[in-house]
Structure formats: C-alpha cells, structure tokens
Design an enzyme around this catalytic site. Structure first.
Site, short mmCIF file in Angstrom:
data_model
loop_
_atom_site.label_atom_id
_atom_site.label_comp_id
_atom_site.label_asym_id
_atom_site.label_seq_id
_atom_site.Cartn_x
_atom_site.Cartn_y
_atom_site.Cartn_z
N SER A 150 1.93 13.34 17.48
CA SER A 150 1.01 13.88 16.47
C SER A 150 -0.36 13.64 16.86
CB SER A 150 1.40 13.28 15.13
OG SER A 150 0.67 13.71 14.01
N TYR B 160 2.91 6.10 9.41
CA TYR B 160 3.04 7.34 10.31
C TYR B 160 2.24 7.26 11.54
CZ TYR B 160 3.99 12.17 11.44
OH TYR B 160 4.05 13.34 12.32
#
Length: 261
Positions: free
Chosen positions: A152, A165
């Site tokens: 990401s 995350y």
C-alpha cells in the site's frame, strides 16, 4: 498479451488470494487472459466460484479454493490442491488483506491487531514460504517463478487510525527485500504493488462522499480501478519484468506526489 499478440503466461500456474472481489478478482481474470491456469483463493466460496466460472466461460481454466491464508493449514491445503490439479506453481499474487476498523491506537483491541497482522503480513509470508518450497524443490518442469504482494502507499505514510495497517504493509516492503536476496539466484523474483486509492468495496465502505476529494488529489485526477493494479501485478510475473526483484512499486496515479499520507 505481448506485442506479438501471444499470451505472456501460457503454460503457467498462478495462485491469487483475495480473488473474490476487487483487485484479486481483476487479477485472476487477467492472469487467465494471459494464458495462466488460475487458482482463486479466499474465505468466501461463492464469489470465488462465480469468478472461476467467468474465467471458464472466457476460455480459461480456474480452480476455486476456499481457505483462510492466515493459517498454515489453509495455506498448505491451497498449495496441495494446486499441485494436485495443475502440478506446479509459477506465480503467486498475495492480495488478500483487510483494512481494520480505523480506530486510534488507544481504542484498538489486541484481537484486532492480531487479526490484521495475521491476514496482511503473516498470510503472505506463509503462502510465499509454501510456494517457494514447491518452486525450489526441483520437482517442477520450469524452475523459478514470480511472487507479488499487495502492499500500500500507506507503507511509507499513514492516516490517523492506520497504525497497524501501515505497519503490516511496511512489513511486506521489508520482507521482500530479504526474500529477494535468498531466492534470486534460484530464478525466483518477488515484488510488491503498492496501490494508492482504488475503487474497491473496501473504499466504498467509507461512503461515496470520500471519493471526489481523493480523486482531486491525484495527479491523474481520478482514483484507481482494480484493473489498474491487476495489470501491474500480472506484468510483474511476466518475462517483461525479468530484471525486477525486491521492489515495491507505487500504483497510485500520482496520489502520493504531495506526500504519502
């Protein structure tokens, strides 16, 4: 397809996790379009079977395997069923992941931390390890292979509520560097795709109103589509990317140019 019009992954076998929707669904179909036989993996059997049927109708070959890739038993079953059906593993796209509940650290529960790390980081590690054991054991006709993980843009940045995350994705970026050094001389490459803001069910869960301001921030003036990421993930598994390994490649439409937040 390459410039000659031939599938770039003819005769290859690809495992795609999180293949029931979003980026994984698009990637599974793209692998099949490029000639690969595809194993679709996820926790929900219904979407996997629907995608596998769509691939078959388009002339491809696909196997749906419902499994939890955060558990070694689930991963071992995926690999066993892949080898039993197709006899080899050439490509792996570790795409399964969750975003978490977005709570600040002081409100997070330990069980949420454990679940997110298990799926986003441990899962790719487990399947990479299991796939490599097959790729490197000398029992395959075509030794070597390519592995891609979905990281990401938040691996090098953060927003409030992404403490775990972001950490899980940064872990993937670090992980591939070590693995690339371990297996490169054996003909295996490993890389990450690092999506920016992509139009997936995960994004839509935040509400339609978040999309216009996010699109306006990107240099290309839009959010990404699952296909935008899928095409890069599949390309990294082709011979066109034969000299790329240990890299985390941003696929964000220029979203992070002002800063990776």
């Amino acid at each position: 397809m390459n410039k000659s019009g031939y599938p770039r992954l003819e005769g290859k076998v690809a495992i795609v996790t999180g293949a029931g929707s979003g980026i994984g669904e698009a990637a599974a179909r793209t692998f099949a379009k490029e000639g690969a036989r595809v194993v679709l993996v996820g926790r929900r059997e219904g979407p996997l079977r629907s995608n596998a049927e769509a691939i078959a109708k388009a002339g491809g070959e696909a196997l749906a395997v419902a499994a939890d890739v955060s558990l070694s038993g689930g991963v071992d079953r995926v690999v066993a069923e892949t080898l039993d059906r197709f006899g080899q593993i050439d490509c792996v796209f570790n795409n399964a992941g969750i975003q978490g509940d977005g709570r600040p650290i002081i409100e997070m529960k330990e069980v949420s931390f454990d679940e997110l790390i298990a799926i986003n980081l441990k899962g790719p590690w487990l399947l990479t390890r299991a796939a490599l054991r097959s790729m490197l054991d000398g029992g395959q006709d075509c030794p070597g292979g390519a592995i891609v993980n979905t990281s990401s843009f938040l691996s090098t940045g953060a927003t409030a509520g992404t403490s775990v995350y972001s950490a899980s994705k940064a872990g993937l970026d670090a992980m591939i560097r070590a693995i690339a050094l371990e297996v490169g001389d054996k003909g295996v490459r490993i890389n990450n795709v690092n999506p920016g803001v992509i139009d997936t069910p995960m994004l839509r869960a935040h509400g339609e109103e978040v999309i216009p301001p996010l699109a306006a921030r990107a240099a290309l003036g839009r959010i990404g589509t699952p296909q935008d990421v899928a095409d890069v993930a599949v390309w990294l598994c082709t011979d066109e990317a034969r000299f790329i390994t240990g890299q985390s490649l941003l696929v964000d439409g220029g979203f992070t140019i002002p800063g990776p937040r």
